[in-house]
Design an enzyme around this catalytic site. Structure first.
Site, PDB file in Angstrom:
ATOM      1  N   ASN A 133      48.976  46.567  13.653  1.00 36.93           N
ATOM      2  CA  ASN A 133      48.020  47.576  13.168  1.00 36.93           C
ATOM      3  C   ASN A 133      48.311  48.994  13.658  1.00 36.93           C
ATOM      4  O   ASN A 133      47.962  49.963  12.990  1.00 36.93           O
ATOM      5  CB  ASN A 133      46.579  47.163  13.496  1.00 36.93           C
ATOM      6  CG  ASN A 133      46.345  46.922  14.961  1.00 36.93           C
ATOM      7  OD1 ASN A 133      47.265  46.649  15.720  1.00 36.93           O
ATOM      8  ND2 ASN A 133      45.089  47.012  15.374  1.00 36.93           N
ATOM      9  N   LYS A 156      58.905  42.318  21.392  1.00 37.08           N
ATOM     10  CA  LYS A 156      58.738  41.631  20.113  1.00 37.08           C
ATOM     11  C   LYS A 156      57.646  42.315  19.308  1.00 37.08           C
ATOM     12  O   LYS A 156      56.460  42.135  19.564  1.00 37.08           O
ATOM     13  CB  LYS A 156      58.378  40.154  20.284  1.00 37.08           C
ATOM     14  CG  LYS A 156      58.484  39.373  18.956  1.00 37.08           C
ATOM     15  CD  LYS A 156      57.523  38.228  18.856  1.00 37.08           C
ATOM     16  CE  LYS A 156      56.106  38.649  18.558  1.00 37.08           C
ATOM     17  NZ  LYS A 156      55.960  39.276  17.200  1.00 37.08           N
ATOM     18  N   PRO A 157      58.020  43.111  18.305  1.00 38.87           N
ATOM     19  CA  PRO A 157      57.005  43.699  17.426  1.00 38.87           C
ATOM     20  C   PRO A 157      56.515  42.669  16.422  1.00 38.87           C
ATOM     21  O   PRO A 157      57.151  41.613  16.228  1.00 38.87           O
ATOM     22  CB  PRO A 157      57.781  44.825  16.728  1.00 38.87           C
ATOM     23  CG  PRO A 157      59.189  44.309  16.667  1.00 38.87           C
ATOM     24  CD  PRO A 157      59.387  43.505  17.931  1.00 38.87           C
ATOM     25  N   GLU A 232      45.499  42.761  26.095  1.00 38.99           N
ATOM     26  CA  GLU A 232      44.561  43.609  25.350  1.00 38.99           C
ATOM     27  C   GLU A 232      44.211  42.832  24.100  1.00 38.99           C
ATOM     28  O   GLU A 232      45.016  42.719  23.172  1.00 38.99           O
ATOM     29  CB  GLU A 232      45.210  44.962  25.035  1.00 38.99           C
ATOM     30  CG  GLU A 232      44.213  46.041  24.641  1.00 38.99           C
ATOM     31  CD  GLU A 232      43.910  46.030  23.157  1.00 38.99           C
ATOM     32  OE1 GLU A 232      42.853  45.455  22.788  1.00 38.99           O
ATOM     33  OE2 GLU A 232      44.692  46.572  22.393  1.00 38.99           O
ATOM     34  N   CYS A 266      41.224  47.045  16.943  1.00 38.46           N
ATOM     35  CA  CYS A 266      40.417  46.265  17.881  1.00 38.46           C
ATOM     36  C   CYS A 266      39.234  47.066  18.399  1.00 38.46           C
ATOM     37  O   CYS A 266      38.249  46.494  18.855  1.00 38.46           O
ATOM     38  CB  CYS A 266      41.278  45.767  19.033  1.00 38.46           C
ATOM     39  SG  CYS A 266      42.169  47.063  19.902  1.00 38.46           S
ATOM     40  N   GLU A 358      35.379  39.864  14.962  1.00 39.20           N
ATOM     41  CA  GLU A 358      35.891  41.085  14.356  1.00 39.20           C
ATOM     42  C   GLU A 358      36.022  40.926  12.845  1.00 39.20           C
ATOM     43  O   GLU A 358      36.546  39.914  12.366  1.00 39.20           O
ATOM     44  CB  GLU A 358      37.276  41.417  14.913  1.00 39.20           C
ATOM     45  CG  GLU A 358      37.297  41.961  16.314  1.00 39.20           C
ATOM     46  CD  GLU A 358      38.710  42.279  16.761  1.00 39.20           C
ATOM     47  OE1 GLU A 358      38.977  43.453  17.076  1.00 39.20           O
ATOM     48  OE2 GLU A 358      39.536  41.360  16.808  1.00 39.20           O
TER      49      GLU A 358
END
Length: 456
Positions: A133, A156-157, A232, A266, A358
């Site tokens: 995101n 690692k994306p 996170e 988030c 969420e």
């Protein structure tokens, strides 16, 4: 080696193919990081700072190109993407400055006879795992402090947005970062790659941003080797409006807190609690602003882009259907284009029940309140505690409410809480540790003290 496609969520066009790396490549990345660690950890803080500051300047110099890349692979508006590049670059500048202020302590032992020297050294090879995101900011928020502390890293994306990570790695190389200090591994096998890292005795740190469910899995895995962990994780941010709030400011804050990156954040406002005395006026003003939002591809100048995937659209649609079934009503909606992308209309609902998870989309469920104690009980009745927002005409009251909310970050009369100079992170199931500020540097350091014999 096989490859996988990166798709523009606004058009569903394939924009690139990247290597689909696996466990062998993950281990090779650790080999490189482990080999580079001794020299990098001994590199003078000033030199580490210069490289980070050089990367900051290169990101700003390439801001338009990076923004277009983010908008293409992530789908967010060009305005959001450009803002992200600036924000992401600031982490390199902030930690360039922190790199030359490592801190420490010196003192006499209370019993006498010794002096205590306290210092901080890099934890070692770090595994950095980031979401889709904010493909630039989540990378720099981890790489910046890791490099400043003297750590090397494997990255690692997200498979949805690997191109931004690769671009930033190239800029770091251009800024002078030595080979092997940072290695980006692009993969569709996230569990295999990250699992291989956590099983490797040379990896001493895991920093993950993503869902709470995945964070729990990684923490269990990290526990086997007692790996230093920063998490996170998810949020469920409340947005409180009191009866004496400046409604213009509250609406402006709500538009940022809810619709930045189309609600796919988030920290996004997930539950709106508006005092009954001003609810009708707030909904009218907020709803009017929502209806004016332009939705479409970034190249069209739209304010709101697509969601990241078709699965995301179905999940948000299902959440709205469940809220309506529970008694909520849609009062305002923006228009979506007749296009192939994963678009969902920004939506305002009233009389909405509590949202337990969420939404991660452009949906604002609003409920009213009158009793502050009951309001706080409802706000805190969640396992999450990342961000919150309070708008009130009485600053002392706003701070009192903010302090009573179980959240790591609270925006007071503003819809944005993120800043490189502030400690970003949550409480409860929203994570462990902090990113940004001096706290972010400490996450990549171990504390060591020397007890020195001091006769007399």
């Amino acid at each position: 080696m096989s490859t996988f496609d990166v798709v523009d969520p606004a058009t569903l066009d394939v924009i690139a193919s990247v290597p689909d790396q696996g466990i062998a490549e993950a281990r090779a990345a650790v080999d490189a990081a482990h080999s580079a660690f001794p020299a990098w950890s001994r590199t003078a803080p000033r030199r580490r700072s210069e490289i980070l500051h050089g990367a900051f300047e290169l990101m700003l110099h390439n801001r338009e190109e990076l923004a277009r890349l983010i908008a293409t692979e992530n789908g967010k508006s060009l305005t959001d993407a450009a803002g992200e590049v600036t924000y992401a670059a600031e982490f390199f500048r902030w930690f360039a400055e922190e790199a030359v202020r490592p801190g420490g302590d010196y003192g006499e032992a209370p019993a006498g006879g010794a002096r205590t020297l306290v210092g901080h050294r890099p934890v070692g090879v770090a595994a950095l795992v980031t979401p889709w995101n904010f493909p630039a900011a989540m990378i720099t928020r981890k790489i910046g402090p890791a490099l400043a502390a003297g750590c090397t890293a494997v990255v690692k994306p997200a498979a949805e947005t690997p191109l931004t990570a690769l671009a930033i790695a190239r800029l770091l190389t251009e800024a002078g970062l030595p080979d092997g200090v940072i290695t980006v591994v692009t993969t569709t096998d996230a569990a295999g790659v990250v699992g291989a890292w956590l099983d490797d005795a040379r990896v001493r740190k895991i920093s993950f941003t993503g869902s709470t469910a995945v964070g729990r899995v990684l923490l269990r895995h990290a526990a086997d080797r007692v790996v230093n962990s920063s998490m996170e994780l998810g949020g469920n941010a409340p947005f409180v409006v009191t009866e004496d709030a400046d409604l213009d400011a509250a609406v402006a804050g709500a538009m940022i807190a809810k619709f930045r990156n189309g609600g796919q954040a988030c920290t996004a406002a997930n539950r709106f609690f508006v005092h009954a005395d001003v609810a009708e006026e707030f909904v009218a003003r907020f709803g009017a602003a929502v209806e004016k939002l332009s939705v479409g591809p970034a190249r069209d100048g739209s304010a709101i882009g697509p969601l990241i995937s078709d699965n995301a659209v179905r999940r948000v649609s299902r959440t709205v259907d469940e809220l309506i079934a529970a008694g909520a009503r849609i009062t305002h909606r923006a228009q979506v284009p007749d296009a192939a992308g994963h678009f969902y209309p920004p939506t305002v609902l009233v009389d909405a029940p509590a949202v337990p998870e969420e939404i991660f989309g452009p949906v604002a469920p609003i409920t009213t309140w009158t009793d502050e104690a009951a309001l706080l009980d409802e706000i805190n009745a969640t396992e999450y505690g990342l961000a919150a927002y309070v708008f009130s005409g009485d600053l002392r009251r706003a701070i009192r409410i903010g302090e009573a909310i179980d959240a790591g970050m609270v925006g007071i009369n503003r819809g944005l809480v993120s800043d490189p100079s502030a400690p970003f992170g949550g409480v409860k199931q929203s994570g462990l540790g902090r990113e940004g500020a001096r706290d972010g540097l400490r996450e990549f350091q171990e504390t060591q003290y020397l007890s020195v014999e001091w006769p007399g």
